[in-house]
Write an enzyme that holds these catalytic residues in place. Structure first.
Site, PDB file in Angstrom:
ATOM      1  N   TYR A   1       0.975  -1.365  -0.047  1.00 21.09           N
ATOM      2  CA  TYR A   1       0.023  -0.019  -0.078  1.00 21.09           C
ATOM      3  C   TYR A   1       0.857   1.261   0.078  1.00 21.09           C
ATOM      4  O   TYR A   1       0.741   2.011  -1.034  1.00 21.09           O
ATOM      5  CB  TYR A   1      -0.896  -0.147   1.476  1.00 21.09           C
TER       6      TYR A   1
ATOM      7  N   SER B   1       6.420   3.488  13.319  1.00 26.74           N
ATOM      8  CA  SER B   1       4.989   3.625  13.502  1.00 26.74           C
ATOM      9  C   SER B   1       4.690   4.582  14.927  1.00 26.74           C
ATOM     10  O   SER B   1       5.473   4.330  15.797  1.00 26.74           O
ATOM     11  CB  SER B   1       4.147   2.370  13.809  1.00 26.74           C
TER      12      SER B   1
ATOM     13  N   TYR C   1       3.330  -6.832  16.990  1.00 23.08           N
ATOM     14  CA  TYR C   1       3.617  -6.176  15.714  1.00 23.08           C
ATOM     15  C   TYR C   1       4.405  -4.687  16.307  1.00 23.08           C
ATOM     16  O   TYR C   1       5.284  -4.409  15.812  1.00 23.08           O
ATOM     17  CB  TYR C   1       2.459  -5.713  15.042  1.00 23.08           C
TER      18      TYR C   1
ATOM     19  N   LYS D   1       8.556  -2.983  15.894  1.00 24.69           N
ATOM     20  CA  LYS D   1       8.893  -1.445  15.370  1.00 24.69           C
ATOM     21  C   LYS D   1       9.711  -0.773  16.208  1.00 24.69           C
ATOM     22  O   LYS D   1      10.609  -0.281  15.991  1.00 24.69           O
ATOM     23  CB  LYS D   1       7.377  -0.532  15.284  1.00 24.69           C
TER      24      LYS D   1
ATOM     25  N   TYR E   1       4.992   6.617  11.296  1.00 23.81           N
ATOM     26  CA  TYR E   1       3.727   7.130  10.524  1.00 23.81           C
ATOM     27  C   TYR E   1       2.550   7.170  11.503  1.00 23.81           C
ATOM     28  O   TYR E   1       2.357   6.247  12.466  1.00 23.81           O
ATOM     29  CB  TYR E   1       3.198   5.997   9.523  1.00 23.81           C
TER      30      TYR E   1
ATOM     31  N   ASN F   1      -1.713   7.853  10.914  1.00 17.41           N
ATOM     32  CA  ASN F   1      -2.689   6.821  10.335  1.00 17.41           C
ATOM     33  C   ASN F   1      -2.946   6.930   8.927  1.00 17.41           C
ATOM     34  O   ASN F   1      -3.737   7.712   8.464  1.00 17.41           O
ATOM     35  CB  ASN F   1      -3.978   6.712  11.143  1.00 17.41           C
TER      36      ASN F   1
ATOM     37  N   LEU G   1      -9.738   1.406  10.108  1.00 19.32           N
ATOM     38  CA  LEU G   1     -11.149   1.986   9.990  1.00 19.32           C
ATOM     39  C   LEU G   1     -11.610   2.346   8.310  1.00 19.32           C
ATOM     40  O   LEU G   1     -12.630   2.019   8.151  1.00 19.32           O
ATOM     41  CB  LEU G   1     -10.931   3.448  10.698  1.00 19.32           C
TER      42      LEU G   1
ATOM     43  N   GLY H   1      -6.682  -3.023  23.575  1.00 23.55           N
ATOM     44  CA  GLY H   1      -5.197  -2.410  23.187  1.00 23.55           C
ATOM     45  C   GLY H   1      -5.543  -1.058  22.702  1.00 23.55           C
ATOM     46  O   GLY H   1      -4.482  -0.167  22.281  1.00 23.55           O
TER      47      GLY H   1
HETATM   48  P1  NAD Z   1       1.768  -3.656   3.085  1.00 20.05           P
HETATM   49  O1  NAD Z   1       1.285  -5.087   3.780  1.00 20.05           O
HETATM   50  O2  NAD Z   1       0.480  -3.070   2.096  1.00 20.05           O
HETATM   51  O3  NAD Z   1       3.027  -3.348   2.372  1.00 20.05           O
HETATM   52  C1  NAD Z   1       4.213  -4.206   3.102  1.00 20.05           C
HETATM   53  C2  NAD Z   1       4.884  -5.141   1.774  1.00 20.05           C
HETATM   54  O4  NAD Z   1       5.811  -5.981   2.313  1.00 20.05           O
HETATM   55  C3  NAD Z   1       3.887  -6.113   1.250  1.00 20.05           C
HETATM   56  O5  NAD Z   1       3.736  -5.817  -0.297  1.00 20.05           O
HETATM   57  C4  NAD Z   1       4.402  -7.530   1.441  1.00 20.05           C
HETATM   58  O6  NAD Z   1       4.056  -8.285   0.570  1.00 20.05           O
HETATM   59  C5  NAD Z   1       5.806  -7.230   1.755  1.00 20.05           C
HETATM   60  N1  NAD Z   1       6.479  -8.077   2.463  1.00 20.05           N
HETATM   61  C6  NAD Z   1       6.433  -8.510   4.020  1.00 20.05           C
HETATM   62  N2  NAD Z   1       7.303  -9.193   4.447  1.00 20.05           N
HETATM   63  C7  NAD Z   1       8.217  -9.360   3.321  1.00 20.05           C
HETATM   64  C8  NAD Z   1       9.389 -10.004   3.279  1.00 20.05           C
HETATM   65  N3  NAD Z   1       9.877 -10.602   4.253  1.00 20.05           N
HETATM   66  N4  NAD Z   1      10.039  -9.759   2.147  1.00 20.05           N
HETATM   67  C9  NAD Z   1       9.659  -9.216   1.127  1.00 20.05           C
HETATM   68  N5  NAD Z   1       8.462  -8.616   0.968  1.00 20.05           N
HETATM   69  C10 NAD Z   1       7.621  -8.521   2.241  1.00 20.05           C
HETATM   70  O7  NAD Z   1       1.756  -2.694   4.488  1.00 20.05           O
HETATM   71  P2  NAD Z   1       1.902  -1.071   4.278  1.00 20.05           P
HETATM   72  O8  NAD Z   1       0.321  -0.504   4.820  1.00 20.05           O
HETATM   73  O9  NAD Z   1       2.410  -0.692   2.940  1.00 20.05           O
HETATM   74  O10 NAD Z   1       2.810  -0.585   5.169  1.00 20.05           O
HETATM   75  C11 NAD Z   1       4.289  -0.572   4.985  1.00 20.05           C
HETATM   76  C12 NAD Z   1       5.200  -0.666   6.058  1.00 20.05           C
HETATM   77  O11 NAD Z   1       4.722   0.535   6.939  1.00 20.05           O
HETATM   78  C13 NAD Z   1       5.036  -1.579   6.994  1.00 20.05           C
HETATM   79  O12 NAD Z   1       6.265  -1.960   7.527  1.00 20.05           O
HETATM   80  C14 NAD Z   1       4.139  -1.453   7.997  1.00 20.05           C
HETATM   81  O13 NAD Z   1       4.479  -2.090   9.320  1.00 20.05           O
HETATM   82  C15 NAD Z   1       4.562   0.209   8.468  1.00 20.05           C
HETATM   83  N6  NAD Z   1       3.447   1.114   8.628  1.00 20.05           N
HETATM   84  C16 NAD Z   1       2.188   0.940   8.109  1.00 20.05           C
HETATM   85  C17 NAD Z   1       1.138   1.670   8.688  1.00 20.05           C
HETATM   86  C18 NAD Z   1      -0.321   1.376   8.090  1.00 20.05           C
HETATM   87  O14 NAD Z   1      -1.277   1.777   8.850  1.00 20.05           O
HETATM   88  N7  NAD Z   1      -0.487   1.081   6.889  1.00 20.05           N
HETATM   89  C19 NAD Z   1       1.213   2.386   9.829  1.00 20.05           C
HETATM   90  C20 NAD Z   1       2.511   2.567  10.395  1.00 20.05           C
HETATM   91  C21 NAD Z   1       3.600   1.791   9.651  1.00 20.05           C
HETATM   92  C1  WQD Z   2      -8.607   3.993  14.041  1.00 19.93           C
HETATM   93  C2  WQD Z   2      -9.614   4.135  15.015  1.00 19.93           C
HETATM   94  C3  WQD Z   2     -10.346   2.382  16.320  1.00 19.93           C
HETATM   95  C4  WQD Z   2     -11.962  -0.141  12.947  1.00 19.93           C
HETATM   96  C5  WQD Z   2      -3.476   0.717  13.728  1.00 19.93           C
HETATM   97  C6  WQD Z   2      -2.150   0.095  14.329  1.00 19.93           C
HETATM   98  C7  WQD Z   2      -0.951   1.340  14.210  1.00 19.93           C
HETATM   99  C8  WQD Z   2      -0.735   1.516  12.836  1.00 19.93           C
HETATM  100  C9  WQD Z   2      -2.232   2.057  12.147  1.00 19.93           C
HETATM  101  C10 WQD Z   2       0.720  -0.037  11.552  1.00 19.93           C
HETATM  102  C11 WQD Z   2      -9.387   3.532  16.317  1.00 19.93           C
HETATM  103  C12 WQD Z   2     -11.617   2.759  15.272  1.00 19.93           C
HETATM  104  C13 WQD Z   2     -11.278   0.898  13.742  1.00 19.93           C
HETATM  105  C14 WQD Z   2     -13.287  -0.547  12.940  1.00 19.93           C
HETATM  106  C15 WQD Z   2     -13.475   1.251  14.685  1.00 19.93           C
HETATM  107  N1  WQD Z   2      -0.306   0.501  11.893  1.00 19.93           N
HETATM  108  N2  WQD Z   2     -12.095   1.407  14.640  1.00 19.93           N
HETATM  109  N3  WQD Z   2     -13.963   0.183  13.856  1.00 19.93           N
HETATM  110  O1  WQD Z   2      -5.658   1.338  15.791  1.00 19.93           O
HETATM  111  O2  WQD Z   2      -5.185   3.733  15.358  1.00 19.93           O
HETATM  112  O3  WQD Z   2      -3.784   1.802  14.507  1.00 19.93           O
HETATM  113  O4  WQD Z   2      -3.376   1.190  12.153  1.00 19.93           O
HETATM  114  O5  WQD Z   2       1.678   0.636  12.193  1.00 19.93           O
HETATM  115  O6  WQD Z   2      -0.041   0.328  14.743  1.00 19.93           O
HETATM  116  O7  WQD Z   2      -2.418   0.173  15.656  1.00 19.93           O
HETATM  117  O8  WQD Z   2      -6.038   2.355  13.336  1.00 19.93           O
HETATM  118  O9  WQD Z   2      -7.506   2.116  11.678  1.00 19.93           O
HETATM  119  O10 WQD Z   2      -7.570   0.175  13.330  1.00 19.93           O
HETATM  120  O11 WQD Z   2      -8.303   2.267  14.157  1.00 19.93           O
HETATM  121  O12 WQD Z   2     -14.231   1.857  15.421  1.00 19.93           O
HETATM  122  O13 WQD Z   2     -13.945  -1.431  12.189  1.00 19.93           O
HETATM  123  O14 WQD Z   2     -11.105   3.483  14.443  1.00 19.93           O
HETATM  124  O15 WQD Z   2     -11.007   1.836  17.537  1.00 19.93           O
HETATM  125  O16 WQD Z   2     -10.350   4.477  17.247  1.00 19.93           O
HETATM  126  P1  WQD Z   2      -5.346   2.295  15.001  1.00 19.93           P
HETATM  127  P2  WQD Z   2      -7.343   1.482  13.172  1.00 19.93           P
END
Ligand code: NAD
Ligand code: WQD
Length: 339
Positions: free
Chosen positions: A11, A124, A149, A153, A177, A179, A200, A294
């Site tokens: 993504y 994150s 998870y 991080k 990052y 959300n 969400l 959580g």
């Molecule tokens: P995503 O799952 O869409 O992208 C992660 C990609 O990594 C995927 O395409 C997956 O196939 C690939 N991948 C996983 N393990 C792998 C491996 N061992 N070797 C090669 N490829 C691998 O997730 P995203 O939302 O794009 O997130 C990207 C990064 O940002 C992640 O590290 C995630 O933890 C971090 N992050 C995401 C969010 C969020 O809310 N989306 C928030 C904070 C941090």
């Molecule tokens: C947002 C708000 C929920 C779903 C998570 C990870 C965080 C980061 C981003 C990777 C909260 C509420 C959600 C639903 C709801 N990821 N909610 N109904 O929890 O802030 O963060 O994603 O690093 O590490 O914890 O994001 O989108 O899950 O929730 O009411 O079906 O929406 O309770 O208040 P969150 P979220």
């Protein structure tokens, strides 16, 4: 610069590749496709008007990573690859620790062996736990984390801090990052979660398109203006451009740098539902459910440091986030795989 984008089919990675091209960088995307498919990169190619070099490989495969870094002479590596579902990480801790930690160790070794010393890491807001201050600055201490998870991080941040300290010629940028939501305005790429969404916005868009019956709002008794959880939602294209800005920090030899990437605005769950309904003219049925284990009440950042030091700030507001998330969902009701 020539950039290795590990996890580039996902993504955030796919959106970042577009911003990197726009800024004149070249990339090689690497991904094992465990949580994505290469259709995302075909569509990125369509958007940027040129193919995206892609290597299907697992970041834990030391021989493959060594070969990729040896052959490409990258200037920097952006590391998105990781498993990211909070709930799943509680059920499968070993898989999460194994994948997220080892992928990073192997990458760092491949970089060290091949002279690449510039690294951007997807961290994150989760590392702040239940934050000690709101809005959260980078000086806020890291907090107690309730899931594997988030632990990966936090632990990887420490690993990277130590690696940079031992080799001060390395530049390491930790991007925390908030959300990320929304999609590229073209509607061609976006978030494509497997199964029932945890987050969400994909739950809202899947409800709006009729895949889910109603949104469950997890708790309305938090100490927030309307009782529902408050978060710092950021348009994924803004988040993507934050990585281009982080490369500027690297060019300026930042050493270790940590930045929050958020907008600085907190929106409640109901604020997001109402903004989505208003901007898209579509109803999102919802009902109030118990709190999710959580979850915290409020999480939003102070993004000033990234602005002062990198000139980066988010351009898009909640309306654009909701508009683009819906544009993606309605044009791709089943994501990439099914049409
Ligand atoms: P995503 O799952 O869409 O992208 C992660 C990609 O990594 C995927 O395409 C997956 O196939 C690939 N991948 C996983 N393990 C792998 C491996 N061992 N070797 C090669 N490829 C691998 O997730 P995203 O939302 O794009 O997130 C990207 C990064 O940002 C992640 O590290 C995630 O933890 C971090 N992050 C995401 C969010 C969020 O809310 N989306 C928030 C904070 C941090
Ligand atoms: C947002 C708000 C929920 C779903 C998570 C990870 C965080 C980061 C981003 C990777 C909260 C509420 C959600 C639903 C709801 N990821 N909610 N109904 O929890 O802030 O963060 O994603 O690093 O590490 O914890 O994001 O989108 O899950 O929730 O009411 O079906 O929406 O309770 O208040 P969150 P979220």
């Amino acid at each position: 610069m020539k950039i290795a984008v590990i996890g580039g089919a996902g993504y955030i990675g796919s959106h970042t590749i577009i911003e990197l091209y726009k800024a004149g960088h070249s990339v090689v995307a690497v991904d094992n496709l465990v949580n994505s498919c290469d259709e995302s990169l075909r569509r990125v190619a369509e958007i940027i008007g040129q193919p995206v070099p892609f290597i299907k490989a697992d970041a834990r495969d030391a021989a493959a990573m060594d070969k990729i870094f040896k052959e490409n002479h990258f200037d920097a590596c952006i590391h998105f690859a990781g498993l990211k579902a909070v709930g799943e990480s509680v059920a499968k801790p070993l898989e999460y620790y194994e994948n997220n930690m080892n992928a990073t160790f192997v990458l760092l070794n491949a970089m060290r062996n091949n002279g690449c010393k510039n690294f951007i890491f997807s961290s994150s807001a989760t590392v702040y736990g239940n934050p000690a201050e709101i809005p959260i600055t980078e000086k806020c201490p890291k907090g107690a984390i309730t899931n594997p998870y988030g632990q990966t991080k936090s632990m990887l941040e420490q690993v990277l801090i130590d690696v940079q300290k031992a080799a001060p010629e390395w530049n390491v940028v930790l991007l925390r990052y908030f959300n990320p939501i929304g999609a590229h305005p073209s509607g061609r790429i976006g978030e494509d979660p497997n199964g029932i969404p945890n987050n969400l916005m994909p739950y809202i868009t899947q409800t709006a398109v009729g895949i889910r019956k109603e949104l469950g709002v997890f708790g309305n008794d938090y100490d927030t203006p309307d009782g529902t959880g408050v978060r710092d939602y950021i348009h994924v294209c803004d988040l993507a451009s934050g990585h281009v800005s982080a490369l500027k920090a690297i060019e300026n030899k930042c050493g270790l740098a940590i930045y929050n990437l958020g907008t600085g605005h907190g929106y409640s769950v109901l604020d997001v539902v109402h903004a989505f309904e208003k901007v898209n003219g579509i109803k999102v049925p919802y009902s109030i459910k118990p709190r999710r284990a959580g979850d915290i009440a409020t999480c939003y950042c102070n993004p000033e440091k990234a602005y002062k030091e990198l000139g980066w700030k988010a351009q898009f507001g909640i309306e654009e986030m909701c508009r683009d998330a819906w544009n993606w969902q309605k044009n791709n009701p089943n994501g990439y795989r099914k049409g």
